[in-house]
Every structure is written in structure tokens, then in C-alpha cells.
Design an enzyme around this catalytic site. Structure first.
Site, short mmCIF file in Angstrom:
data_model
loop_
_atom_site.label_atom_id
_atom_site.label_comp_id
_atom_site.label_asym_id
_atom_site.label_seq_id
_atom_site.Cartn_x
_atom_site.Cartn_y
_atom_site.Cartn_z
N GLU A 240 0.86 -1.19 0.00
CA GLU A 240 0.00 0.00 0.00
C GLU A 240 0.89 1.23 0.00
O GLU A 240 0.93 2.01 0.95
CB GLU A 240 -0.97 0.01 1.19
CG GLU A 240 -0.35 -0.20 2.55
CD GLU A 240 -1.37 -0.01 3.67
OE1 GLU A 240 -2.37 0.70 3.46
OE2 GLU A 240 -1.15 -0.58 4.75
N GLU B 4 4.71 8.89 -3.98
CA GLU B 4 5.45 8.40 -2.81
C GLU B 4 6.36 7.23 -3.18
O GLU B 4 6.71 6.40 -2.35
CB GLU B 4 4.46 8.02 -1.70
CG GLU B 4 3.72 9.22 -1.14
CD GLU B 4 2.79 8.88 0.01
OE1 GLU B 4 2.84 7.73 0.50
OE2 GLU B 4 2.00 9.75 0.42
#
Length: 506
Positions: A254, A263
Site C-alpha cells: 500500500e 510516494e
């Protein structure tokens, strides 16, 4: 009826409100409008309130005359206020965070605090969807008789970047619901989260999970015997020593950010792909796409302009923000929707792509040599992206920045099966992942507002850049008007935005 800021409801030209000074002037009913007692219970009522015109018409049919209540409009507005649609999950969760600018996380360089993990774990929809994706993958694995990387036939699942363990719990639940045996590994670099994972393993998971403290990119894989076979699909016919590390069948993560890849999910999954079983290993998510649209956001622009007085990078930082006081500028037309896809990442990558990247990392000519245009040796150049998108704007307006969203395919079983997907796009979130609250949109600001006339075309250019040490974005907006059947003229252009100074470190 709901305004974006208090007072929510505005009354105009209704005259004085009897009863504020003398309660005896307030009557029980108001020409077909609900009485005060009904107004107080309106939030629990499912009946449709009459319009003022309908109320006036119905009052003529009533035999008993009623005293005119001069507060009729006020009562009716209160009734409508209490019968507004309930707030969505994201509105309830994000209360107080509307238009609040936040810098994106740096999960590779920073160890997240426990409270940050706790916020993520408040989203049941995301983890329900992950559990569903893992369960479908396990069911397909058993039905198709695919080989596993465990000698006992268990499907090997690795949760890369497991945090405090919510995905580990869901993987174990998926195994129980499908009846497919699994071997679970939890890989986490954060020392604080690692301690909590060990406690979960002792108290909640029955010591069935293998917990590893490591950066996922440095993890060598499940530890096996130093000789002999290490799995059903990877075997040896000699007694010569082989790698003591096995492979993983399903890699779960995740790592997605508000713009999917901001990210560094691509870089992380590239770095851990070496543990994935070749040929049949899968990744959850299997792909994700980034999406953009130009917006008017004067409140955000003002806030960023004030920050720029003391922070030179304020106008070049992509912010995570729950967009509220904004307006979408584009109009959906054929081939040019209001929100458009910029690029896509797919996992796992072809082995040839990773081989070229590794050759470039060594500086060899076989890998291309010479390095990257952005600096570095070009080992991460396969994760650069570029998109040029055209948006049609019917009415004149002002661009303050770009709103970014993402969509992700967690699992696609094929054979006509429905995909398990996540979405933060406002036009698809209800159909793909309704009430998901884990991600706010991302906002790419413009240093100065860009004005454009009626019937304009806005063209957005955006780059994902890397120098093998960090990843950043660059963006540009241009405005055009048509001056002929096949000719157009540029009437405005923004400065190039670049987040290189605040890029995400690898």
C-alpha cells in the site's frame, strides 16, 4: 442548499421575523408548510415537503381557515436545511481539513509516526477491497492449479511495507475465507512498527507470520534451506548449493500516494521485484494511473502566496489537500473529458526492463551508458513519464493550479471477472471505491494565476523526473484560442513549476 461555508442558508427580503421579541406572535402552522414540531423532526422524515406554490394551492382546498404565519419562509428554509442529503464519509472524515495544505509524505526517508498509521487504518473500504483482491487471487490460484513457492503447496504472500499490520490481518482473513493455505511474510523498515508487528504476531496472528525488519528493496526473500528444492516451481536436481532464499507468489503493498506514484511506489516495487516468482508471481496492486484537471482555487492560491513570503519552495510544492473552495474549469467533450489520465505504471515489470536498469546502474555501454538527461546514471529512467493533455473550457476563467487524482487496479482476474479497483477521482470514486477516505487529492500550484477567455483550450504538460537520488515533477499550463478552422493562437502560458528542491528522496 448547503453552502461551502457558514451560514449555510441565506434569507432575502423576508421582512421581520415575528416571535423573536414576542413569542406570542408565532402561530402553529404556516399555510401548508410544516409546523415547528414537524420542522424539528424533519431530519427523520421521508415525506416530500411542498414548494411554496404547492402549499398556497393546497391551502385553498382546506375547509378550516388558518392564520397566516409571517415566518413561513423561515420555517420552510429550516425544513429544507434539516432534509439535506447526509454528508458523505469523506466529508465527515475531512471536516476541518478542507483546503488545508499538507506536504506529501516521505515514507522512504522518514519513519512514519504511529498516529499517521492510525489515520490510514481508519479507512475500512480500502482494506475491505484489499482483502477482496487477495481472496480472489487465492481462489484463482487454487482453481487454476498454479505452482507455489512453498514445498507444502501454500501460497507465499509478502506484505512489503506492512506498517502496523492491517494488510497482514486481511491476508490471513482472505486465506480463511477461501480455504487456501498461505505463508505470510511481513517486511517493514520502521523499527517502531516492527516492534508492534512482533506483538501482533504473538497476540493476534498465532505466530504464523514471518516478520522481517528490512527495507523491502534490500530484502532477499523468504529464508529457505541452503540446499535442495526451495519450492514447487523452482527446484534443483543436484546437491549443489543453491540460494538460501525462496520466492514470493503474491506481493502486496500500500505504497500509493495522492497522485499514485508520488510516494515512490514504482521505485519500491522495482526494488523488491527480485523476490517475486518469475512467470506466475503477481503484484497487488497490479497497475495504477495518475489523472489531472485544471482548477480555480483562489483560497489555496492566497494561502500559498502568503507562505511564499518566508518559504521559497512554497509555490513549487505539490500539496496534499482536501479540495473544497474550488471550481473545475474544463468541460467534458468527446475525446477530452474533464479529468484525464496522464500515465500508468504496471507491475511486475518485464525482466528485460530491470536488466537494462541494472546495466545502467553499473555504467555499462550495454545499459545505454552516458547517464540520464536529469543527472545520475539513468538506472531509474524507465520510471520517468511525460504527458500533454488538452482540456476544453467553454467559459472564461482563471487557472490557479492542477488537481491530481489516481485510480488503481488491485487485482484483475481476467476471464470477464470484475476488477477490484480503487479510485479518488470525484466522477468514479462512487462506482469503484465508495466512501474511501485514505487519500486526499494532490494540488500542483501555479506561481501566478493564468487567465483565459471564452471557448479556450488549456494544454497541460507534466513530467515525472528522476536523477536516481530523488523523484520530482515539473508542470506547465498553456491557453489557446481558435483563430481559424485549423489554426489557433496561444494567449497565455504559466511559468514552469518544478518540485525538484522538495523532491521525494529514494
Amino acid at each position: 442548499m448547503r453552502l461551502k461555508n457558514p451560514p449555510w442558508l441565506l434569507l432575502s427580503d423576508v421582512g421581520p421575523v415575528p416571535g423573536l421579541d414576542d413569542p406570542t406572535q408565532v402561530t402553529d402552522i404556516a399555510d401548508g408548510f410544516p409546523p415547528l414540531s414537524s420542522v424539528e423532526d424533519a431530519s427523520r422524515s421521508v415525506s416530500v415537503s411542498p414548494t411554496p406554490a404547492e402549499a398556497a394551492g393546497s391551502s385553498s382546498h382546506q375547509s378550516k381557515p388558518k392564520i397566516k404565519d409571517l415566518t413561513a419562509h423561515l420555517i420552510y428554509m429550516r425544513y429544507l436545511q434539516r432534509n439535506q442529503p447526509p454528508r458523505t464519509a469523506i466529508e465527515r472524515f475531512g471536516s476541518g481539513y478542507q483546503d488545508y495544505l499538507q506536504a506529501p509524505l516521505q515514507p522512504l526517508t522518514d519513519n512514519l509516526e504511529s498516529v499517521t498509521y492510525e489515520v490510514f487504518e481508519k479507512d475500512p473500504v480500502k482494506y475491505d477491497w484489499y482483502e477482496r483482491a487477495i481472496a480472489e487471487a487465492l481462489s484463482d490460484w487454487a482453481q487454476k492449479g498454479k505452482p507455489t513457492s512453498n514445498l507444502n503447496g501454500a501460497v507465499v504472500i509478502a506484505v512489503a511495507g506492512s506498517g502496523r499490520g492491517p494488510l497482514v490481518t486481511r491476508a490471513l482473513k482472505a486465506s480463511q475465507s477461501t480455504g487456501v493455505a498461505v505463508e505470510v511474510w511481513a517486511v517493514e523498515k520502521n523499527p517502531n512498527a516492527y516492534v508492534l508487528l512482533q506483538r501482533h504476531n504473538e497476540e493476534d496472528w498465532g505466530r504464523v507470520v514471518h516478520v522481517v525488519k528490512s527495507d523491502m528493496r534490500a530484502w532477499k526473500g523468504p529464508l529457505r534451506s541452503s540446499t535442495g528444492p526451495i519450492g514447487q516451481a523452482i527446484t534443483t536436481t543436484t546437491s549443489a548449493a543453491v540460494s538460501p532464499y525462496g520466492k514470493v507468489d503474491i506481493l502486496v503493498s500500500e505504497l500509493l500516494g495522492s497522485f499514485a506514484d508520488n510516494e515512490l511506489s514504482p521505485e519500491c516495487l522495482d526494488g523488491v521485484q527480485h523476490v517475486l516468482a518469475p512467470g506466475f508471481g503477481i503484484s497487488i496492486p497490479s497497475s495504477y494511473t495518475a489523472h489531472l484537471t485544471p482548477i480555480l482555487a483562489p483560497r489555496l492560491h492566497t494561502d500559498i502566496s502568503h507562505r511564499a513570503l518566508t518559504d521559497s519552495t512554497a509555490t513549487e510544492t505539490p500539496y496534499v489537500v482536501m479540495l473544497h473552495a474550488i471550481d473545475y474549469l474544463a468541460t467534458s467533450v468527446p475525446d477530452h473529458p474533464k479529468i484525464q489520465e496522464a500515465w500508468e505504471f504496471v507491475h511486475p515489470l518485464p525482466a528485460s526492463t530491470l536488466a537494462i536498469a541494472e546495466a545502467r546502474r553499473g555504467g555499462g555501454v550495454s545499459g545505454g551508458g552516458g547517464g540520464s538527461m536529469s543527472g545520475g546514471d539513468g538506472a531509474n529512467e524507465h520510471n520517468t513519464r511525460y504527458a500533454r493533455l488538452k482540456f476544453v473550457c467553454k467559459d472564461r476563467g482563471v487557472v490557479n493550479g492542477l488537481a491530481g487524482y489516481f485510480e488503481a487496479v488491485l487485482y484483475d482476474g481476467g476471464d470477464g471477472k470484475e476488477k477490484v479497483e480503487l479510485s479518488t477521482r470525484p466522477d468514479t470514486i462512487d462506482t469503484k471505491s465508495k466512501d474511501m477516505i485514505s487519500w486526499f487529492p494532490i494540488f500542483f500550484p501555479l506561481k501566478n494565476p493564468l487567465y483565459f477567455p471564452d471557448d479556450s483550450e488549456l494544454e497541460i504538460s507534466i513530467w515525472r523526473q528522476t536523477d536516481d537520488r530523488k523523484v520530482w515533477y515539473e508542470w506547465l499550463v498553456e491557453a489557446f484560442v481558435m483563430v481559424g478552422p485549423q489554426k489557433r493562437m496561444r494567449v497565455g502560458m504559466s511559468e514552469v513549476g518544478s518540485s525538484r528542491k522538495v523532491g521525494c528522496l529514494m
